[in-house]
Scaffold this active site. Structure first.
Site, PDB file in Angstrom:
ATOM      1  N   GLY A 314       0.712  -1.366   0.033  1.00  6.76           N
ATOM      2  CA  GLY A 314      -0.024   0.121  -0.010  1.00  6.76           C
ATOM      3  C   GLY A 314       0.790   1.441   0.096  1.00  6.76           C
ATOM      4  N   SER A 315       0.399   2.433   0.759  1.00  6.47           N
ATOM      5  CA  SER A 315       1.059   3.725   0.547  1.00  6.47           C
ATOM      6  C   SER A 315       2.197   3.806   1.239  1.00  6.47           C
ATOM      7  CB  SER A 315      -0.084   4.588   1.151  1.00  6.47           C
ATOM      8  OG  SER A 315      -1.047   4.930   0.215  1.00  6.47           O
ATOM      9  N   THR A 316       2.696   3.032   1.967  1.00 11.40           N
ATOM     10  CA  THR A 316       3.855   3.055   2.515  1.00 11.40           C
ATOM     11  C   THR A 316       5.069   2.645   1.408  1.00 11.40           C
ATOM     12  OG1 THR A 316       4.145   0.565   2.913  1.00 11.40           O
ATOM     13  CG2 THR A 316       3.456   2.329   4.734  1.00 11.40           C
ATOM     14  N   THR A 787      -3.941   2.775  -1.479  1.00  9.89           N
ATOM     15  CA  THR A 787      -3.756   2.826  -0.032  1.00  9.89           C
ATOM     16  C   THR A 787      -2.927   4.004   0.192  1.00  9.89           C
ATOM     17  OG1 THR A 787      -1.767   1.422  -0.369  1.00  9.89           O
ATOM     18  CG2 THR A 787      -3.836   0.414  -0.258  1.00  9.89           C
ATOM     19  N   PRO A 788      -3.147   4.915   0.979  1.00 12.38           N
ATOM     20  CA  PRO A 788      -2.429   6.053   1.260  1.00 12.38           C
ATOM     21  C   PRO A 788      -1.371   5.547   2.286  1.00 12.38           C
ATOM     22  CG  PRO A 788      -4.743   6.619   1.698  1.00 12.38           C
ATOM     23  CD  PRO A 788      -4.650   5.062   1.241  1.00 12.38           C
TER      24      PRO A 788
END
Length: 788
Positions: A314-316, A787-788
């Site tokens: 996701g966003s990571t 996904t932030p």
């Protein structure tokens, strides 16, 4: 004549005796070499074999980086039961199997019927009692001995054995003194001596040592013959393995995971703590876990999720896209773009996590802070393009094994970049979809940003030492895999990631820690059905990866939580589940490492929170300049501060002031508390911190080198060291804090900077946070949302 006859008779008798003697010897030799030859050969073989002994080595210990034992060989005992007497006079055998079983069952934690079955074996003379009687502890052994020879009221022992037939044979067992602690890192050794999982398996060769052997010649009675030693090779004990794990920090991880597991019951959780400057892993915890001392009770999770479980990050993952864009000169924080949706590729639009609504036309810096998928598609897909994107992902270690000293590590994959089926497959990788990673890969990739641009090889083994001499046999040093970005690029990424946490509209607000500059990124990813590959609605993996202090990171913490049972929208999961784990582990670990907080940042956060949440304005008469009090006598300094309408706290019992907080010439509101440190600190008394802010506690603690553990946020309601206690410095203080709105109301509520807490006031860490509510929809039903 008579004399001659006597001599002849003597000669004859002597000859006859000699003939008989030699005839007997001849017959005996013939008998031994023919009739009893096979029997004697077997006897000699048995005697020879008995004198060939294998010398067992001692398995090496596993210790943390500071020498705290995590696994070692402990004394143990095996329970045997003699079922039949050796002869008619022998009374030491099990006479009443059922009675014996009922007495042993509670000590061995065994079912009575199982023990009874062993004790009634019709063919055996001596039996072991299965795994229940195998390698029992010293405490269990003492309880059995007490059963056999109970103590009378007068203190004397009963001489007759009250539990006959039971014998205890000394042996050793692998013991893990902390129980359910870093279990997937340590692994375990079963009662047969076979290593399972973790370091026990990975370094089994080094830990188990080498067997020795001894071979001697003896006579029939077992005595060694002169020069009878034929072979002797001493056993070589296993090496002691020192991990990079810090037992204290690992304890913080275990406590945070335990609390989250009890409250939210997720399917799985992982926390990894590293030193980004060295690549050393300081803590690694998973849930669910088990007690390696009682592995036979059942293990529900054999997987070390940190190195084996692959998942969409996701966003990571956007951190890599951001770093690549800056390195290539393609990122301008002040440049604007239209957020919401991206429609330049075939198929459904890629949308920002707020269902594609976006935030209008915003800067790319705001796009990072709000974790805009559209921003990263523009940076990665439009500007970097496939080849450079793939290069940077691989440079940061994705799709490759890290080489950490743990078994079963997985490499993840970059399938959407290696074999894209459509432009969309490439585009979604820019924000962490269509790729799979492991937690350890993420930790090392972000660690490269934290340390200035170098990808390091992770180590969980610090060194190995000879158990007898303590000499270091092998030591793992800092190992650079490659430089991935310039130092200036890494610094710019760190600065931007700090704003994700500090900006009021950033997705990382919940991860602020008063007094420390935290930089990081949130992530929320949907999960797939393993049977049909479709997105599982309502099921998410939420995460946060962050490091602190931002400009000189000492720690990096990655928290991953799989499908917590929150009962609310997934948009709250980061704030409710992940943030408490991260802030607890990071905050306590920074304090443990004695990193002094930035008191200016604490004051700013506190002032900001007070301004935003106070139910009524707090009035101050005026602002004053703090005078220079250092060098004055204690009495003079107190009077001078009072003249400026400042409240005074004196630390220590000396007669001269050597330090002051706030510093001289700072402008503060009248009534502000000034802390004066004397030239004799020893003997200072613990203040009553009730109603005061964390900043006050930290200021005082830093002066006396007191370690502070924080529970909650807001203002102090409880403290572990009672007010008035004389201090020597170096103590450990735990304070419990609550928001001002939950504090008891009183008629003389005052500004917390002057000793009280206004109603409704909160500390900087108590401000409402968005968390990582970022898994908005990115596209079609078969494509997981971004996904932030």
């Amino acid at each position: 004549m008579d004399t001659k006859r006597r001599v002849n008779w003597r000669i004859l008798i002597l000859a006859l005796c000699t003939i008989v003697l030699f005839s007997g010897l001849t017959v005996r030799l013939w008998w031994l070499q023919t009739v009893e030859a096979a029997k004697l050969m077997d006897y000699a073989k048995i005697q020879w074999d008995d004198m060939e002994k294998t010398l067992q080595p001692k398995r090496g210990e596993i210790l943390d980086r500071n020498g705290e034992k995590l696994a070692f060989e402990a004394k143990a005992y095996t329970v045997n039961a003699r079922l039949k007497p050796m002869d008619d006079k022998d009374q030491d055998y099990v006479k009443d199997p059922y009675y014996t079983a009922t007495k042993l069952a509670p000590i061995l934690n065994a079912p009575v019927d199982k023990l009874y079955k062993y004790l009634t074996n019709p063919t055996a003379k001596v039996v072991e009692l299965g795994r229940w009687g195998n390698k029992i502890t010293e405490e269990q052994r003492n309880r059995i001995l007490e059963l056999q020879h109970p103590t009378l009221p007068n203190g004397q022992k009963v001489e007759d054995n009250q539990l006959p037939g039971i014998t205890l044979i000394e042996t050793t067992r692998r013991y893990y003194p902390n129980g359910s602690f870093a279990t997937h890192v340590l692994g375990y050794v079963d009662y047969e001596g076979t290593p399972r999982m973790g370091i026990e398996l990975q370094l089994d060769k080094e830990l188990r040592g080498e067997k020795g052997e001894m071979q001697i010649l003896t006579d029939r009675l077992g005595y060694q013959l002169p020069d009878g030693e034929r072979k002797y090779k001493p056993a070589k004990d296993g090496l002691n393995v020192y991990l990079t794990i810090d037992r204290t920090i690992q304890g913080y991880v275990e406590q945070a995971l335990e609390q989250a597991e009890q409250e939210f019951k997720p399917k799985a959780m992982t926390v990894v703590v590293s030193d980004p400057n060295t690549g050393e892993i300081l803590a690694m915890g998973n849930r669910s876990q088990f007690n390696p001392n009682e592995y036979y009770k059942g293990i529900s999770n054999y997987t070390n999720h940190a190195v084996t479980s692959m998942f969409e990050p996701g966003s990571t993952f956007k951190i890599i896209t951001l770093a690549a864009s800056i390195e290539e000169g393609l990122f301008n924080p002040n440049e604007t773009y239209q957020s919401g949706t991206y429609t330049k590729i075939p198929g459904p639009a890629i949308r920002d996590h707020n269902n594609g609504v976006g935030w209008g036309r915003i800067t790319f810096l705001k796009g990072v802070q709000r974790s805009s998928n559209v921003a990263f598609v523009i940076l990665g897909y439009d500007r970097l393009k496939q080849d450079r994107l793939k290069k940077y992902f691989k440079d940061f270690g994705m799709g490759q094994l890290t080489g950490i000293e743990l078994p079963y590590e997985k490499a993840g994959n970059l399938n959407n970049l290696d074999n894209p089926r459509s432009p969309r497959d490439i585009a979604v990788t820019t924000f962490g979809q269509g790729v799979t990673v492991t937690a350890i890969q993420q930790v090392m990739a972000v660690g490269a940003i934290a340390n200035g641009g170098e990808l390091l090889k992770p180590h969980i083994v610090k060194e190995m030492r000879d158990p007898n001499t303590g000499e270091v046999v092998k030591r793992n040093e800092r190992e650079v895999v490659r430089r991935v970005v310039k130092e200036s690029t890494a610094k710019q990424v760190r600065d931007i990631l700090e704003t994700v946490v500090t900006d009021e509209e950033g997705t990382g607000k919940a991860y602020r820690i008063d007094g420390y500059h935290v930089a990081g990124k949130t992530g929320t990813a949907q999960k797939y059905n393993p049977e049909n590959g479709e997105v599982m609605k309502g099921h998410y993996i939420v995460s946060f990866i962050g490091f602190a202090p931002k400009d000189n990171p000492r720690l990096l913490v990655y928290v991953v939580v799989d499908d917590p049972q929150v009962g609310e929208s997934y948009q709250t999961w980061g704030r409710k589940v992940v943030a408490p784990i991260f802030t607890s582990v990071m905050g306590r670990s920074l304090q443990y490492l004695q990193l002094k907080p930035d008191m200016q940042q604490v004051q700013q956060a506190s002032d900001k929170a007070n301004t935003a949440t106070s139910q009524k304005p707090v009035m101050t008469d005026k602002e004053v300049t703090v005078p220079k009090l250092v060098g004055m006598s204690t009495t003079t300094a107190q009077l001078r501060a009072q003249q400026e309408q400042l409240n005074v706290n004196v630390v220590g019992t000396g007669t001269k002031i050597v330090s002051q907080i706030p510093a001289a010439n700072e402008t503060v509101p009248s009534g502000t508390r000034v802390i004066l440190v004397t030239d004799r600190v020893k003997g200072a008394k613990m203040p009553d911190f009730t109603g005061r802010s964390l900043r006050d506690v930290m200021e005082f603690a830093s002066l006396l080198n007191i370690q502070v553990a924080q529970v909650g946020t807001g203002f102090v309601t409880q403290q572990s060291i009672k007010p008035g206690t004389v201090l020597n410095g170096g103590e450990k203080l735990q304070v419990t804090l609550q928001p001002a709105s939950k504090l008891p109301q009183s008629s003389d509520e005052t500004n917390p900077t002057t000793g009280g807490a206004p109603p409704g006031a909160t500390s900087g860490a108590e401000t409402t946070a968005q968390g990582s509510a970022e898994a908005g929809t990115a596209g079609s039903a078969n494509q997981p949302p971004s996904t932030p």
